[in-house]
Structures are given as structure tokens and as C-alpha cells.
Write an enzyme that holds these catalytic residues in place. Sequence first.
Site, PDB file in Angstrom:
ATOM      1  N   TYR A   1       0.843  -1.184   0.000  1.00 14.83           N
ATOM      2  CA  TYR A   1       0.000   0.000   0.000  1.00 14.83           C
ATOM      3  C   TYR A   1       0.885   1.243   0.000  1.00 14.83           C
ATOM      4  O   TYR A   1       1.706   1.422   0.906  1.00 14.83           O
ATOM      5  CB  TYR A   1      -0.917  -0.031   1.227  1.00 14.83           C
TER       6      TYR A   1
ATOM      7  N   ASP B   1       0.415  -7.206   7.051  1.00 14.14           N
ATOM      8  CA  ASP B   1      -0.754  -6.408   6.667  1.00 14.14           C
ATOM      9  C   ASP B   1      -1.665  -7.340   5.872  1.00 14.14           C
ATOM     10  O   ASP B   1      -1.373  -7.687   4.730  1.00 14.14           O
ATOM     11  CB  ASP B   1      -0.302  -5.208   5.830  1.00 14.14           C
TER      12      ASP B   1
HETATM   13  C1  LIG Z   1      -5.903   1.322   3.059  1.00 11.03           C
HETATM   14  C2  LIG Z   1      -4.755   0.500   3.439  1.00 11.03           C
HETATM   15  C3  LIG Z   1      -3.927   0.865   4.507  1.00 11.03           C
HETATM   16  C4  LIG Z   1      -4.116   2.146   5.274  1.00 11.03           C
HETATM   17  O1  LIG Z   1      -5.283   2.084   6.054  1.00 11.03           O
HETATM   18  P1  LIG Z   1      -6.218   3.340   6.401  1.00 11.03           P
HETATM   19  O2  LIG Z   1      -7.375   2.723   7.087  1.00 11.03           O
HETATM   20  O3  LIG Z   1      -6.559   4.022   5.099  1.00 11.03           O
HETATM   21  O4  LIG Z   1      -5.408   4.237   7.284  1.00 11.03           O
HETATM   22  C5  LIG Z   1      -2.891   0.006   4.853  1.00 11.03           C
HETATM   23  N1  LIG Z   1      -2.672  -1.141   4.175  1.00 11.03           N
HETATM   24  C6  LIG Z   1      -3.443  -1.515   3.143  1.00 11.03           C
HETATM   25  C7  LIG Z   1      -3.172  -2.797   2.431  1.00 11.03           C
HETATM   26  C8  LIG Z   1      -4.510  -0.711   2.735  1.00 11.03           C
HETATM   27  O5  LIG Z   1      -5.244  -1.064   1.700  1.00 11.03           O
END
Ligand SMILES: *Cc1c(COP(=O)(O)O)cnc(C)c1O
Length: 387
Positions: free
Chosen positions: A107, A179
Site C-alpha cells: 500500500y 498487513d
Molecule cells: C488502506 C490500506 C492501509 C491504510 O489504512 P487506512 O485505514 O486508510 O489508514 C494500509 N494497508 C493496506 C493494504 C490498505 O489497503
Amino acid sequence: MDDRSKIHLGHQTLVAKALGALEPSTNGLVPAIHMATTFARESDGNYRPGHVYGRADSLSVHQAENVIAALESADEAMLFVSGMAAAAAVIMSLPPQSHIVASDMMYWGLRKWLQSVGRFGHSITFADTSDLNAVAAAMKPGMTKLVWIETPSNPLWTVTDIAAVCEIAHAIDADVCVDSTIPTPIFTQPLLLGADMVMHSATKYLNGHSDIVAGALATVQRSDLWERVRALREELGTALGSFEAWLLVRGMRTLDVRVRTQARSAQIIAERLLDRPEIEAVLYAGLPSHPGHRTALRQMQGGFGGMLSIRLADEVTAKRVARRTRLWKHATSFGGIESLIEHRASIEGEGTSCPRDLLRLSVGLEDVEDLYADLCTALSGSSAEDL
Ligand SMILES: *Cc1c(COP(=O)(O)O)cnc(C)c1O
């Protein structure tokens, strides 16, 4: 009593019942929203229920955290005001002078923020984490404290072998945080593969309705790092609000059925698009032609998620297709009920490594035949327009 006391409930049951707790004062099947930010001491001066002041968290936040912990097979979860706040809390809680290894494809907002970890005294190496040799080469024994991976990762859906990276990291006592926003706990459970922490942008699939911004962390084992993250969240007041937490529980009740439908539609659309002459490449972890497919088969169960990308002849063509779809809304973010299409390089701006001919697709819950037809109309008209 909540339903976790009966072991081995499937994910479908866990989310549908949101752990099955009844609202104690009415036996309501839906939790109350706990908005209080301050709580009375009892006559002996104690705070028996444990709540003191709202900056730390709330009962509504706990209820949502318990659902996420159950989904991730975690001991504990923590909710934050955003995914970025969750990720930042981990980075800022590392011991001073930590070295971090992170996926070079992830991201973009987080990748950009990670480039400046020097301000916290840390250093970082970005590596192609789908290549285990590259991961091993990036590790600095004694210095590397954290490996941060995203899989399948934005926007090429690069797949990283979670278990193998954990082995490499744990050999030098580094933690691994995954993540897992894209696969959701329905398709991948990183903690069961050895990860120390899981992070979610709950803004996306966990909530699923494009109406809150939220982030989550979950862990199997409370550690010093975990406790520092919790302290930082309380000090800065970055816990999620009660109303958002309540909406998140409501959203998560349909997580299983939503993401399974979205993944099924994504697979159908990806396979059909392979045959379209206008398309140079279809990127989806569920296609045997995808470089990460074999690893994805091993670590993802039941589907490959609802995200795919397509590459067209060039940037102009890609942008034209995004403008011409009707059902697919031209918007950023993903994971909601509505299908979205986006020219990623435009939003990522200068320095992006996203190919300029790429469109990212978030498959929603509309009829897959309607979605495919809308794409075909946009594709077939895309070369004749704007000349
Ligand atoms: C959107 C996203 C983020 C960031 O999250 P927010 O809720 O926008 O702060 C982090 N990692 C991934 C894979 C995302 O899609």
C-alpha cells in the site's frame, strides 16, 4: 456468555453472531453503543468495571476487538482510528535504532510513510519479499527487529510466503507483522502461519461498507512491543471511537458472505478477461499464470480475494476505460459493497512504482454478469473514443 466458550466455531458462525453476546440490560441481540468517556468511582474509590477515561478505549471498542481476535485466532486485538495509525503505532513502539525490513510492493501510503522512519531513529530496507533470498539478504542480525509484509500486495498482488519469512525473521529474533487487509481472516490467518502480529485497514473489507476509517492489530502473544503499542495508543488517544466500533461489528457480521462472493466474482472476471484482446495482462493471485499462485494456493484457503488489476495498451487507454465504466465507480479505496475501478498511478503521484497502464479493480457484490458486461462495454469503446 459468549460463543467463544464453545470451541471450534467456524468463521461464518463467529462473524454472523459477533460472538453471540447479548446486551445485558435488555437481552438485545445487538450490542449497545457505549459513548461514556468518564466513569464513576465506587464508594471504596475503585473503578470496579475497569473503565476510567475514554482516551484508552471503550466497551464498544472491546466488543469489536474480541470479534477480530476470534477471527485471527489471536489472544488480543486493538483497534485504531485508521490502518495507518495502527501501523505507525507498531513502528513508533520499536526499540530505538531498530532496523526494519519491508515489502517493496505494498500500500503506497504506508510505503511512503515508512521511508521516513529515520525520524524515529530507525532504518529500513525495502526488499522483494516474494523472493526469500532477497528477504534473507536484507536481514541484519542483531539489528533487524521487524519484518513488515503485505500479501497479496497492492497493486500487483505479489504473494509473500508468510511461514517462510517468519522462519527467516525468527532465526535472528525479529518479529513479523503481516498487513492482511487484502486477504482478510477469511482467506488467510497469518498468526497460524507463525506471524507475531497482524494488521488490517478495517476501513476496507472488515467493515465493508465504505463508511468508517479504522485500523486493527492482533497478536497471539502479548509482548513488550504489544504493551508499548497499547500504551502509545492510550497516550495519543488513537483508539477507535465507540460509534465506529459499533458500525464495524455490524459490518463484520457479513464479512464471510461478502468476501466469498467477491472472491468468486473476481475469479470469474479475471479468467474471462484473459481472453479480451484489449488487455495486456490480468493480475490476480487466483490465476495459474500469476507468479505467486502456487504460494497463494498453499497459504490462502477458500479464495484469493476480491482485488485484481489489469494492464492495458498504455496510460491513455487505461484512463479512458476507467472513465467509461458505469457500474464500476471510478474511486479510490476498496473492499466495500460497490465495485470500484481506479488508475492507481494517478493517485499515488510522483515516485510511484505502479505501472501507468494499470487499473485496479475492487469487485463488489453486484451481479457478476452485469459487472463483466460493463467492463466489456468500457473496453470495446475505449480505442474509438477521444481521438
Ligand atoms: C488502506 C490500506 C492501509 C491504510 O489504512 P487506512 O485505514 O486508510 O489508514 C494500509 N494497508 C493496506 C493494504 C490498505 O489497503
